[in-house]
Enzyme design. Sequence first.
Site, short mmCIF file in Angstrom:
data_model
loop_
_atom_site.label_atom_id
_atom_site.label_comp_id
_atom_site.label_asym_id
_atom_site.label_seq_id
_atom_site.Cartn_x
_atom_site.Cartn_y
_atom_site.Cartn_z
N GLY A 132 22.77 38.05 34.94
CA GLY A 132 22.85 39.70 34.50
C GLY A 132 24.86 40.12 35.30
CD GLU A 166 22.36 42.13 41.27
OE1 GLU A 166 23.05 40.92 40.52
OE2 GLU A 166 21.44 41.25 41.37
CG ASP A 167 22.20 42.46 37.33
OD1 ASP A 167 22.03 43.09 37.82
OD2 ASP A 167 21.04 42.44 36.28
CG ASP A 184 14.85 48.75 39.60
OD1 ASP A 184 14.73 49.35 38.92
OD2 ASP A 184 13.93 47.85 39.03
CB THR A 185 13.18 47.49 43.99
OG1 THR A 185 13.45 45.87 43.55
CG2 THR A 185 12.51 47.62 43.09
N GLY A 186 15.98 47.38 44.86
CA GLY A 186 17.32 46.50 46.16
C GLY A 186 16.18 45.62 46.82
CB THR A 241 17.49 40.76 43.73
OG1 THR A 241 15.87 40.59 43.03
CG2 THR A 241 18.04 39.80 44.07
CE LYS A 254 16.47 50.78 36.02
NZ LYS A 254 15.46 49.80 35.70
CG PHE A 306 14.16 47.39 30.93
CD1 PHE A 306 14.22 47.09 32.28
CD2 PHE A 306 14.73 46.55 30.54
CE1 PHE A 306 14.17 45.87 33.01
CE2 PHE A 306 15.20 45.53 30.48
CZ PHE A 306 14.56 45.74 31.87
CG ASP A 352 17.99 39.18 30.43
OD1 ASP A 352 18.29 40.11 32.13
OD2 ASP A 352 17.20 38.74 30.41
NE ARG A 395 20.47 37.49 29.93
CZ ARG A 395 20.78 37.72 31.06
NH1 ARG A 395 21.13 38.48 31.87
NH2 ARG A 395 19.00 36.92 32.15
P1 IMP Z 1 15.24 43.99 42.33
O1 IMP Z 1 14.20 45.32 41.79
O2 IMP Z 1 16.82 45.60 43.12
O3 IMP Z 1 15.06 43.11 43.47
O4 IMP Z 1 16.54 44.27 41.03
C1 IMP Z 1 16.37 42.50 40.17
C2 IMP Z 1 16.71 42.32 39.56
O5 IMP Z 1 16.12 42.69 38.04
C3 IMP Z 1 18.56 42.58 39.01
O6 IMP Z 1 19.01 41.67 39.24
C4 IMP Z 1 18.25 42.63 37.69
O7 IMP Z 1 18.45 41.08 37.10
C5 IMP Z 1 16.93 43.43 36.81
N1 IMP Z 1 16.87 44.65 36.52
C6 IMP Z 1 16.54 45.81 37.44
N2 IMP Z 1 16.52 46.47 36.81
C7 IMP Z 1 16.43 46.22 35.26
C8 IMP Z 1 16.70 46.65 33.89
O8 IMP Z 1 16.06 48.09 34.43
N3 IMP Z 1 17.34 46.13 33.10
C9 IMP Z 1 17.46 44.87 32.56
N4 IMP Z 1 17.53 44.16 34.72
C10 IMP Z 1 17.12 45.03 35.43
MG MG Z 2 20.34 40.57 38.34
#
Ligand code: IMP
Ligand code: MG
Length: 184
Positions: A53, A108-109, A112-114, A116, A140, A161, A168, A174
Amino acid sequence: MKVDELSKPFERPGIEVLFDERAIVTRVAQLGAQITQDYAQKTPLTLVPVLKGSYVFAADLARHIDLPVHVEFIGVRSYGSSQVSSGEVQITLDTKHPLEGQHVLIVEDIVDTGLTLAYLRENFATRRPASLGIAALLRKPSRTLIDVEVEYVGFTVPDRFVVGYGLDDAGLHRNLPYIGAYRA
Ligand code: IMP
Ligand code: MG
């Protein structure tokens, strides 16, 4: 890149543009200038883009950091449905060189939940870098489950999203030169 050289809009009827190419170029240049300042005494800097990403963001950001830079890639997969991460993270591609003693900036791209980045921060800390930071293109906040520290954030996005500029949906979009969200 000059403004009059920016690409055509790549219109997709179902996708609303949140940040266009010009807004992204401007913001990424600001982040690069800030990082250049902050890391002036901490070189070389090792950028670690999280694949896939962040590949577009990292490529642009790196060219706005006026310092000696190494680039090491890491690939992760988080289990769960296509749009929701479960928090169980698997490293699918690891860095080639040890990070011990290096000034490391994870790229990182999106936060989201944090989950990763929380995982990566903990994992990277065990590699004993000289310093560890994170640059994320997007955040987010409405979705936060773990409040992971992120030193550099490009834009805050609503609870939608988002795709484009590296991000993606099931592998697609992408290559869009802007950041967009699906229309309701
Ligand atoms: P996390 O929830 O912070 O662990 O996010 C995990 C991964 O989900 C991110 O690194 C993105 O690759 C993917 N992701 C989360 N939200 C989005 C979105 O809105 N669009 C595309 N990818 C997302
Ligand atoms: Mg990612």
